[in-house]
Design a protein around this motif. Structure first.
Motif, short mmCIF file in Angstrom:
data_model
loop_
_atom_site.label_atom_id
_atom_site.label_comp_id
_atom_site.label_asym_id
_atom_site.label_seq_id
_atom_site.Cartn_x
_atom_site.Cartn_y
_atom_site.Cartn_z
N LEU A 1 30.94 10.65 -56.24
CA LEU A 1 29.88 10.09 -57.07
C LEU A 1 28.55 10.67 -56.61
CD1 LEU A 1 30.77 6.33 -57.68
CD2 LEU A 1 31.40 8.37 -58.97
N SER B 1 30.14 -1.31 -61.92
CA SER B 1 30.80 -0.01 -62.03
C SER B 1 31.11 0.27 -63.49
CB SER B 1 32.12 0.02 -61.24
OG SER B 1 31.89 -0.23 -59.88
N TRP C 1 34.48 7.89 -63.90
CA TRP C 1 35.30 8.62 -62.91
C TRP C 1 36.79 8.37 -63.04
CZ3 TRP C 1 32.37 4.39 -61.04
CH2 TRP C 1 33.12 3.32 -60.55
#
Length: 529
Positions: free
Chosen positions: A121, A370, A375
């Motif tokens: 990230l 999140s 991802w």
């Protein structure tokens, strides 16, 4: 990166930090000879998987028992069907795989040598409800520039704030050593320690409180020694930095199914949905497991890789295990307050400029957000198909008496405040996970923390609640103690165990270490600063 072979098994490779410490296991043969001993590993989380790996690679006959239907422990995942008919994988939420987690990453390399499943990230942003914003993306990695750079770049530190800080009270952070840090700071709470230093309140919220709550505890309950240890691991003790990686698919697919295949290839008998009722020492050596499969089974040794609550229960139900003093200490292990993970499947996307992960403070129960499709492949495929988003919200250290429905609604409300574009989004589905099985590291609790070795050499412990005199925490502590538990048994049989890596075990800078010695031991009296 460096690598090698030890005892026929892969050595966990360190990251970019050239000062990372290599800790070889006791010398011995590469593998067991003759009839291999049988070892039961109770618990299929990170600690149990690490122990099973190190033992099986050296020819030990391993049987792994996991009470749940799936592996992974607190990083397990399981299938769910959403309201729109989609299949998805639910879990207990986001975890950061920091680059200082050398032993955990070494474990994962068994099935994924290049760690291709981990996705970096780009930032670790922090937001406060007052409007303050912080980031670790541009903070230097090399200590002490890492800490100085954070202070210089952070809007939560002003010149007046720095002038008011009591530098002497902060000196213990400059030379964190294990286990001396517990002798110095375990009698102080994280909040008392930060108050004594005089950190600006905004900085406490944006940085240190975010970290302390990653232990699922309020800073007033958490030992200052754990906070100092984190400061060492991520700031002044390591040049790996505070950026991290995350699995590119749900945990079962990315991590545990490949590792289970690796273990089976080494002869490990993996039994899920297989709770162990009790452990009984056998006269002349060895142990028996009771109730695991409807019959008693005998092994040369056992690794108890349970969480704190599970270990308490098993020891209470195993009256002949250990001695009275050890059993009493196990009985005093505490668990942290409940935490909540809410996962929302929305019918429209979160704005493209939003970070994939966001730490928050000053927003009531909300601790982080999140956006999974940034991802995780499964979430990305669902979002592409539906033109929606998969968002996960965490609340740590929730009051045990809190109304769960109210807390779940509050998290969604705070999401809409942080990401206003979600206010009009329709919930296609929502799943809420409540758990209270994480270890608590309370003020003064280190003396009771059990170590890997127990009064019975055939019984060893592993887990993130287990004491180790190495600078590791959270998932890395679980992996490290798992390998240490295996090493303790292998040493008995004359077999060379797993080489370990850690960040440096003391402060990196000689001048800073000398300065730290000026701090003394009483860290809470303003007159001492």
């Amino acid at each position: 990166m460096t690598g090698g072979r030890a005892g026929g098994a892969a050595v966990p490779r360190r990251g970019r930090d050239r000062r990372a410490r290599r800790l070889p296991a006791a010398p011995g043969a590469a593998r067991v000879t003759g009839e291999p001993p049988g070892v039961a590993v109770v618990g299929g989380g990170i600690a149990g998987l690490a122990a099973a790996t190190a033992l099986a690679e050296r020819g030990v006959r391993v049987t792994l028992f996991e009470r749940a239907p799936w592996l992974g422990g607190r990083l397990a995942g399981w299938p769910v069907e959403l309201a729109d008919g989609s299949r998805a994988t639910m879990s207990r939420g986001f975890h950061a795989f920091f680059r200082q987690y050398y032993n955990l990453r070494g474990l994962l390399r068994r099935a994924d040598p290049t760690l291709a499943t981990l996705t970096p990230l780009p930032d670790y942003p922090l937001w406060h409800g007052s409007g303050l914003r912080d980031s670790f993306a541009h903070v230097p990695r090399t200590p002490p520039l890492s800490a100085l750079g954070f202070v210089a770049l952070s809007p939560s530190f002003g010149w007046a704030d720095l002038a008011r800080m009591r530098v002497r009270a902060a000196l213990p952070l400059l030379d964190v050593r294990m286990p001396e840090v517990y002798e110095r700071l375990d009698g102080t709470s994280a909040r008392e320690f930060l108050d004594a230093i005089g950190f600006p309140p905004a900085a406490q919220h944006l940085a240190f409180e975010v970290f302390s709550r990653s232990f699922f505890a309020d800073p007033g309950e958490l030992s200052a020694a754990e906070l100092a240890l984190m400061f060492h691991i991520y700031f002044l003790g390591s040049s790996e930095g505070l950026l991290f990686d995350v699995p590119g698919e749900p945990y079962p697919r990315a991590l545990w199914q490949p590792l289970a295949g690796y273990l089976r290839g080494h002869g490990v008998d993996i039994r899920t949905s297989a709770p162990v009722a009790a452990v009984r020492p056998v006269a002349g050596g060895g142990i028996e497991l009771l109730g695991a499969t409807g019959r008693d089974e005998r092994y040369a040794a056992v690794v108890l890789a349970l969480d704190a609550a599970g270990l308490r229960r098993l020891v209470a139900d195993s009256p002949h295990l250990g001695d009275e003093e050890w059993r009493t200490r196990i009985g005093r292990l505490r668990t942290a307050p409940p935490f909540l993970v809410s996962r929302l499947w929305l019918d429209r996307p979160v704005a493209a400029h939003r970070p994939g992960f966001l730490g928050t403070s000053g927003l009531g129960p909300l601790d982080n957000v999140s956006v999974l499709e940034r991802w995780e492949g499964e979430a990305a495929r669902w979002a592409a198909r539906t033109r929606g988003s998969v968002v996960e919200l965490h609340a740590y250290a929730v009051s045990p008496g809190a109304d769960r429905a109210v807390q779940q609604e509050l998290l969604v409300d705070r999401l809409r405040r942080v990401y206003p574009e979600t206010r009009d989004a329709r919930l296609i589905d929502a799943r809420h996970e409540w758990h209270d099985d994480c270890p608590l590291f309370p003020v003064g609790g280190f003396r009771d923390r059990p170590s890997v070795r127990t009064p019975d050499p055939a019984v060893v412990l592993a887990g993130d609640h287990v004491r180790t005199d190495l600078p590791v925490a959270l998932m890395e502590r679980a992996a490290t103690t798992g390998f240490q538990a295996a090493n303790a048994l292998l040493e008995r049989w004359g077999v060379h165990g797993q080489t370990l890596w850690t960040v440096p075990t003391r402060g990196r800078s000689t001048p800073l270490r000398a300065l730290s010695r000026l701090s003394g031991h009483d860290l809470t009296r303003p007159t001492d600063h």
